[in-house]
Design a protein around this motif. Structure first.
Motif, PDB file in Angstrom:
ATOM      1  N   SER A  44     -44.389  74.404 -63.506  1.00  0.00           N
ATOM      2  CA  SER A  44     -45.508  74.797 -64.375  1.00  0.00           C
ATOM      3  C   SER A  44     -46.527  75.645 -63.624  1.00  0.00           C
ATOM      4  CB  SER A  44     -46.184  73.559 -64.971  1.00  0.00           C
ATOM      5  OG  SER A  44     -46.687  72.706 -63.969  1.00  0.00           O
ATOM      6  N   LEU A  45     -46.757  75.335 -62.357  1.00  0.00           N
ATOM      7  CA  LEU A  45     -47.690  76.134 -61.568  1.00  0.00           C
ATOM      8  C   LEU A  45     -47.150  77.548 -61.370  1.00  0.00           C
ATOM      9  CD1 LEU A  45     -50.342  76.181 -59.983  1.00  0.00           C
ATOM     10  CD2 LEU A  45     -49.078  75.365 -57.985  1.00  0.00           C
ATOM     11  N   ILE A  76     -44.692  83.705 -53.550  1.00  0.00           N
ATOM     12  CA  ILE A  76     -44.116  83.833 -52.215  1.00  0.00           C
ATOM     13  C   ILE A  76     -43.525  82.503 -51.777  1.00  0.00           C
ATOM     14  CG2 ILE A  76     -44.622  84.334 -49.788  1.00  0.00           C
ATOM     15  CD1 ILE A  76     -46.905  86.132 -50.768  1.00  0.00           C
ATOM     16  N   LYS A  77     -44.261  81.431 -52.042  1.00  0.00           N
ATOM     17  CA  LYS A  77     -43.781  80.108 -51.640  1.00  0.00           C
ATOM     18  C   LYS A  77     -44.431  79.051 -52.522  1.00  0.00           C
ATOM     19  CE  LYS A  77     -43.173  77.234 -47.491  1.00  0.00           C
ATOM     20  NZ  LYS A  77     -43.441  77.151 -46.026  1.00  0.00           N
ATOM     21  N   PHE A 108     -54.046  81.374 -52.912  1.00  0.00           N
ATOM     22  CA  PHE A 108     -53.571  80.093 -52.390  1.00  0.00           C
ATOM     23  C   PHE A 108     -54.051  78.982 -53.327  1.00  0.00           C
ATOM     24  CE2 PHE A 108     -53.827  82.904 -48.771  1.00  0.00           C
ATOM     25  CZ  PHE A 108     -52.762  82.547 -47.958  1.00  0.00           C
ATOM     26  N   ILE A 109     -53.121  78.173 -53.801  1.00  0.00           N
ATOM     27  CA  ILE A 109     -53.467  77.080 -54.711  1.00  0.00           C
ATOM     28  C   ILE A 109     -52.859  75.790 -54.190  1.00  0.00           C
ATOM     29  CG2 ILE A 109     -53.248  76.160 -57.049  1.00  0.00           C
ATOM     30  CD1 ILE A 109     -53.018  79.021 -58.053  1.00  0.00           C
ATOM     31  N   ARG A 110     -53.643  74.745 -54.220  1.00  0.00           N
ATOM     32  CA  ARG A 110     -53.151  73.423 -53.843  1.00  0.00           C
ATOM     33  C   ARG A 110     -53.544  72.439 -54.935  1.00  0.00           C
ATOM     34  NH1 ARG A 110     -54.641  70.175 -48.253  1.00  0.00           N
ATOM     35  NH2 ARG A 110     -52.633  69.173 -47.972  1.00  0.00           N
ATOM     36  N   VAL A 111     -52.563  71.767 -55.518  1.00  0.00           N
ATOM     37  CA  VAL A 111     -52.810  70.774 -56.568  1.00  0.00           C
ATOM     38  C   VAL A 111     -51.946  69.536 -56.283  1.00  0.00           C
ATOM     39  CG1 VAL A 111     -53.397  72.452 -58.375  1.00  0.00           C
ATOM     40  CG2 VAL A 111     -51.005  71.790 -58.039  1.00  0.00           C
ATOM     41  N   PRO A 112     -52.314  68.390 -56.828  1.00  0.00           N
ATOM     42  CA  PRO A 112     -51.430  67.225 -56.717  1.00  0.00           C
ATOM     43  C   PRO A 112     -50.104  67.512 -57.431  1.00  0.00           C
ATOM     44  CG  PRO A 112     -53.641  66.572 -57.399  1.00  0.00           C
ATOM     45  CD  PRO A 112     -53.591  68.062 -57.493  1.00  0.00           C
ATOM     46  N   TRP A 171     -58.353  74.811 -53.241  1.00  0.00           N
ATOM     47  CA  TRP A 171     -57.766  73.593 -52.676  1.00  0.00           C
ATOM     48  C   TRP A 171     -58.165  72.400 -53.537  1.00  0.00           C
ATOM     49  CZ3 TRP A 171     -54.591  76.083 -49.936  1.00  0.00           C
ATOM     50  CH2 TRP A 171     -54.951  77.068 -49.011  1.00  0.00           C
ATOM     51  N   HIS A 172     -57.239  71.874 -54.323  1.00  0.00           N
ATOM     52  CA  HIS A 172     -57.503  70.743 -55.222  1.00  0.00           C
ATOM     53  C   HIS A 172     -58.662  71.059 -56.174  1.00  0.00           C
ATOM     54  CE1 HIS A 172     -54.642  67.746 -53.839  1.00  0.00           C
ATOM     55  NE2 HIS A 172     -54.848  68.181 -52.618  1.00  0.00           N
ATOM     56  N   VAL A 173     -58.533  72.173 -56.862  1.00  0.00           N
ATOM     57  CA  VAL A 173     -59.555  72.623 -57.798  1.00  0.00           C
ATOM     58  C   VAL A 173     -58.970  72.874 -59.183  1.00  0.00           C
ATOM     59  CG1 VAL A 173     -61.128  74.548 -58.326  1.00  0.00           C
ATOM     60  CG2 VAL A 173     -61.029  73.625 -56.011  1.00  0.00           C
ATOM     61  N   LEU A 174     -57.795  73.483 -59.251  1.00  0.00           N
ATOM     62  CA  LEU A 174     -57.231  73.928 -60.530  1.00  0.00           C
ATOM     63  C   LEU A 174     -57.053  72.783 -61.518  1.00  0.00           C
ATOM     64  CD1 LEU A 174     -56.167  76.449 -61.996  1.00  0.00           C
ATOM     65  CD2 LEU A 174     -53.904  75.926 -61.064  1.00  0.00           C
ATOM     66  N   GLU A 175     -56.752  71.585 -61.030  1.00  0.00           N
ATOM     67  CA  GLU A 175     -56.522  70.442 -61.917  1.00  0.00           C
ATOM     68  C   GLU A 175     -57.798  69.991 -62.618  1.00  0.00           C
ATOM     69  OE1 GLU A 175     -56.901  68.699 -57.678  1.00  0.00           O
ATOM     70  OE2 GLU A 175     -56.115  70.507 -58.649  1.00  0.00           O
ATOM     71  N   HIS A 176     -58.952  70.499 -62.166  1.00  0.00           N
ATOM     72  CA  HIS A 176     -60.235  70.158 -62.783  1.00  0.00           C
ATOM     73  C   HIS A 176     -60.598  71.093 -63.937  1.00  0.00           C
ATOM     74  CE1 HIS A 176     -61.568  67.238 -59.652  1.00  0.00           C
ATOM     75  NE2 HIS A 176     -60.807  67.981 -58.863  1.00  0.00           N
ATOM     76  N   PHE A 177     -59.793  72.125 -64.178  1.00  0.00           N
ATOM     77  CA  PHE A 177     -60.088  73.113 -65.216  1.00  0.00           C
ATOM     78  C   PHE A 177     -59.215  72.878 -66.443  1.00  0.00           C
ATOM     79  CE2 PHE A 177     -62.127  75.156 -61.725  1.00  0.00           C
ATOM     80  CZ  PHE A 177     -63.046  76.046 -62.263  1.00  0.00           C
TER      81      PHE A 177
END
Length: 231
Positions: free
Chosen positions: A208-209, A221-222, A174-178, A147-153
């Motif tokens: 891109s995600l 899936i969504k 499950f991924i959540r990004v801005p 949850w709001h983590v991937l953008e930090h990598f």
């Protein structure tokens, strides 16, 4: 930057938001900081310098209560996609464990990954098992959440590959990004609350995600853009 960290494309458009220079990959529609820090530097920062002050610790439980409705919504996503109440969950970048603390109250078996020593200690006091890195994790999980983590990598390919290896067959990611392509991002530009170039290094669109995760064998899936939680 020689190639895109998402699709390995080599065609970029220079883009500037405020005083921040970005590379826009025309192949996958991702925006990347012109000067990406090394992932090793970030790991050192988050483990040693990202420290909870005494005031932060005192305010943490108030923040937990304030964010509780959002945590309930995130738990509902696990239920919506068929995860039974005894499923195993790994939360990457779990911070002080707000989400997995709520998830375990619903019966989920939870673990977390968090580089910050003080945040891990906070979780451990609450009885939540949290590790400093993915390398310390054994076994496989029914679901992995970010949850709001991937953008930090700065190396998302490596992280998604690790997730694929840690998931059971038919496991869920499950991924959540801005959403950098959102109306608010385009309207507010450098004043958008989620435009944080000192902390967010790769700025994702839905396309891109999707390209990123499907490159590692995931089926989407969504993928949805959700309006901000203004409350």
């Amino acid at each position: 930057m020689n190639s895109c960290p998402i699709c390995n494309g080599t065609i970029f458009e220079p883009t500037k938001i405020g005083f921040t220079q970005l590379h826009h990959c025309t192949t996958c529609n991702v925006h990347v900081l012109e000067q990406l820090p090394q992932q090793e530097e970030l790991e050192s920062y988050y483990s040693a310098e990202y420290i909870m002050s005494e005031a932060e610790t005192l305010a943490s439980e108030h923040r937990r209560i304030f964010r509780m409705p959002e945590q309930y919504w995130l738990v509902s996503q696990l239920e919506e996609y068929g995860l039974s109440s005894d499923a195993t969950i790994l939360d990457i970048g779990c911070d002080k464990g707000y989400f997995i603390d709520q998830a375990r109250r619903f019966g989920y078996q939870v673990q977390g990954v968090e580089p910050s020593y003080t945040a891990r200690s906070y979780c451990e006091k609450a009885g939540i098992q949290v590790y400093a890195s993915m390398n310390e994790i054994d076994g496989k999980f029914d679901a992995i959440t970010m949850w709001h983590v991937l953008e930090h990598f700065t190396n998302p390919q490596g992280l998604i590959s690790e997730c694929a290896n840690k998931l059971r067959t038919d496991g869920l990611l499950f991924i959540r990004v801005p959403d950098f392509e959102s109306r608010w991002s385009k309207l507010l530009r450098s004043y958008w609350i989620w435009f944080q170039p000192k902390n967010h290094y790769i700025h994702y669109s839905k396309s891109s995600l999707t390209i990123l995760v499907e490159h590692h064998g995931f089926e989407t899936i969504k993928c949805m853009s959700r309006k901000p939680n203004n409350s």
